[in-house]
Design a protein around this motif. Structure first.
Motif, PDB file in Angstrom:
ATOM      1  N   LYS A 119      -4.804  11.284  -0.324  1.00  0.00           N
ATOM      2  CA  LYS A 119      -4.288  10.263   0.502  1.00  0.00           C
ATOM      3  C   LYS A 119      -4.979   9.214   1.070  1.00  0.00           C
ATOM      4  CE  LYS A 119      -0.151  12.566   0.784  1.00  0.00           C
ATOM      5  NZ  LYS A 119       0.181  13.517   1.066  1.00  0.00           N
ATOM      6  N   ILE A 120      -4.659   8.106   1.047  1.00  0.00           N
ATOM      7  CA  ILE A 120      -5.422   7.276   1.447  1.00  0.00           C
ATOM      8  C   ILE A 120      -5.527   6.790   2.925  1.00  0.00           C
ATOM      9  CG2 ILE A 120      -6.086   4.587   1.137  1.00  0.00           C
ATOM     10  CD1 ILE A 120      -4.702   4.612  -1.410  1.00  0.00           C
ATOM     11  N   ASP A 121      -4.581   7.051   3.572  1.00  0.00           N
ATOM     12  CA  ASP A 121      -4.501   6.851   4.913  1.00  0.00           C
ATOM     13  C   ASP A 121      -5.346   8.076   5.602  1.00  0.00           C
ATOM     14  OD1 ASP A 121      -2.674   8.532   3.658  1.00  0.00           O
ATOM     15  OD2 ASP A 121      -1.410   8.680   5.566  1.00  0.00           O
ATOM     16  N   ILE A 124      -9.241   6.927   5.332  1.00  0.00           N
ATOM     17  CA  ILE A 124      -9.195   6.006   6.436  1.00  0.00           C
ATOM     18  C   ILE A 124      -9.453   6.504   7.678  1.00  0.00           C
ATOM     19  CG2 ILE A 124      -8.223   4.080   7.837  1.00  0.00           C
ATOM     20  CD1 ILE A 124      -6.916   3.299   5.021  1.00  0.00           C
TER      21      ILE A 124
END
Lengths: 396, 170
Positions: A119-121, A124
């Protein structure tokens, strides 16, 4: 007796265990669905209460487990880490985290978990939390006073509320079960259906009833610690106990003889112990009898453990508790420290003495001269001999 | 391939057992944000050593931690979390690189939200001496007053602020 670190499991092995525990932690979080922010924030918008169910079930399970292990003397609760309470930073820090939760959709543990499955979010979010810690570190002088204000120590919530541990635990379980029932209703109203996983409601009602019975039984069976203390006031029970008595002469003889097979557990006050303490002795309080430090001492093989207190009855009470806890080779000083002082340390030869007692008096006279020298010599050693297991430190 | 999530009560029970085992073995609970703190300290020690030597926060950290910041229980535990979550994602067929967000918002909005949210959470976890794992969950297990107060503040705060950020999610 637990905790197993550092005596049974060393610090290096502990790090290997950390990885294994972490793997299980990550696996459970991911399987529960904590790797998606949609599921995590569902709690705050009323469409998915998974987080609440997992979180409260986990917390309550562990809490009950800790209480049970402590109850049966398997875990020394005085050694486990209790997060310290700093009231203002706890409240404000919590509110800031709550704000971060609804904006970012994760918390630190779940973000790492979600990042691990791509999950990129979440990645971040992890970066953001890195910056957050950095901001705290750099601005620390600004927050330090606030951060350290309102220090209440390692206090536990039931102590704060003035309630008993079991009562509080019971309340918490009750709250959790109520929350499960209410949130399932809210979910049904908002989504129009109940997750099929949550359908076997009868099973949950059954489990809740079992939990209730166990909870009530906890009130019925008093804690081992307090029940033993109570029983030790009963002379009949104490008389049946397995410990033996040792009289002042024998103790004095063994001390003069530098007998390596005895160790003395002195249960007088700290001040009294400081003023006058026998060689081979260490100072303890009654509550220590249930702890891990004394356990290490008492399980030493081929050792006579001599319990001394000011008077004999106090000593017998302690001897009873120690024997009931399963410790062997327990001896209690006959007549207590008071008699030991009168007969040996401050010995005064009676004016008339029978022939049988003559040898005894000679011995006592000799002992009253020699023992103070040993006590004096021992005093110098004492200062270096303070090593007790410390409470585990650490935390998040 | 089964991509369904575990029954939440079963997952919670397993999580509770794991936490109990952790306390039984190590005398302390689970944690997460502490590992981030260690990572920050380690990074700063490497990148700006002269700065950390003279800065109060890092000095206090050094006093409390004799060993290198990365040789830390929570750091190893979080490495395990990455492995465990990856294995779980693998067997449940959930491994995929994607930026997840509500269809009503742009990717950019989600990115900004994630950064700010992470920042606030990281900061708050320092101030509150622990996050949802170390303070709230582990604190509840040992009935720590501070942990339970922090837990109430996290969830209370989230509910209080949720309304203002509803557009991000629903």
């Amino acid at each position: 007796m637990a905790p197993l670190v550092p005596d049974i499991i060393g610090n290096e092995l502990n790090l290997v265990i950390a990885i294994i525990i972490g793997i299980a932690f990550g696996f459970i979080l991911e399987q529960a669905g904590f790797s998606t922010s949609k599921k995590l924030v569902g709690l705050f918008y009323g469409y998915d209460f998974t987080v609440l169910r997992v979180f409260f079930t986990g917390g309550v399970t562990a809490m009950i487990g800790v209480i049970i292990l402590g109850h049966y003397g398997l875990l020394d609760l005085s050694l486990i880490y209790v997060n310290p309470t700093f009231i203002w930073s706890a409240v404000v820090g919590g509110l800031v985290m709550g704000l971060g939760f609804v904006i970012g959709g994760f918390c630190p543990g779940t973000s790492v978990c979600a990042a691990a499955i791509g999950k990129i979010d979440a990645m971040i979010f992890v970066g953001g939390s890195f910056l957050g810690v950095l901001a705290f570190a750099e601005g620390y002088p600004l927050f330090e006073n606030f951060y350290k204000a309102g220090a209440w120590g390692n206090i536990r919530i039931f102590e704060l509320a003035g309630a008993s541990q079991s009562l509080f635990a019971f309340l918490l379980v009750f709250m959790a079960v109520t929350a499960f029932a209410v949130t399932t209703m809210i979910e049904k109203r908002n989504n129009g259906f109940i997750d099929s996983d949550l359908k076997p409601l009868k099973l949950y009602y059954g489990l809740a009833v079992i939990a209730l019975v166990i909870g009530i039984s906890a009130f019925a069976f008093p804690e081992r610690q307090s029940s033993l203390k109570l029983e030790s006031n009963n002379p009949e029970l104490v008389a049946k106990s397995k410990f033996e008595m040792m009289d002042s002469d024998e103790l004095a003889f063994r001390l003069l003889d530098n007998d390596k097979s005895i160790q003395i557990l002195d249960f007088r006050t700290k001040e009294e112990f400081k003023e006058l303490s026998l060689p081979k002795s260490s100072n303890w309080m009654m509550d220590n009898v249930f702890g891990k430090d004394i356990h290490k001492k008492l399980v030493t093989k081929h050792m006579k453990n001599v319990i001394i207190a000011n008077d004999e009855n106090e000593g017998k009470r302690l001897g009873f508790i120690a024997s009931e806890l399963g410790y062997k080779d327990i001896y209690v000083l006959k007549g207590g420290m008071t008699e030991f002082k009168n007969l040996i340390l401050y010995f005064k030869r009676p004016e008339t003495s029978t022939r049988q007692m003559l040898a005894t008096y000679d011995f006592r006279e000799k002992a009253s001269k020699k023992l103070p020298e040993l006590i004096e010599a021992n005093k110098k050693l004492m200062n270096t001999d303070e090593k007790k297991t410390k409470r585990v430190v650490g935390g998040c | 391939m089964n991509t369904k999530y575990m029954n939440p009560y079963l997952a919670g029970f397993l999580l509770g057992l794991l936490l109990l085992v952790t306390i039984f073995i190590t005398g302390r609970g689970l944690g997460a944000s502490g590992a981030v703190k260690s990572a920050v300290v380690a990074t700063m020690n490497t990148v700006l050593p002269w700065h950390t030597e003279n800065t109060h926060f890092y000095q206090e950290y050094r006093e409390e931690h004799a060993e290198s910041p990365l040789k830390n229980w929570l750091v190893f535990e979080m490495m395990g979390v990455i492995i465990g979550a990856f294995i779980s994602g693998l067997i449940s067929n959930r491994l995929s690189l994607k930026l997840e967000h509500s269809p009503k918002i742009k990717s950019r909005t989600r990115i900004i939200g994630a950064i700010i949210g992470g920042l606030l959470f990281g900061f708050g976890a320092q101030l509150g001496r622990g996050c949802t794992s170390g303070a709230a969950l582990s604190g509840m297990a040992v009935l720590s007053a501070g942990g339970i107060i922090t837990m109430a503040a996290i969830f209370g705060g989230a509910y209080a602020f949720a309304y203002f950020f509803r557009k991000l999610w629903i």
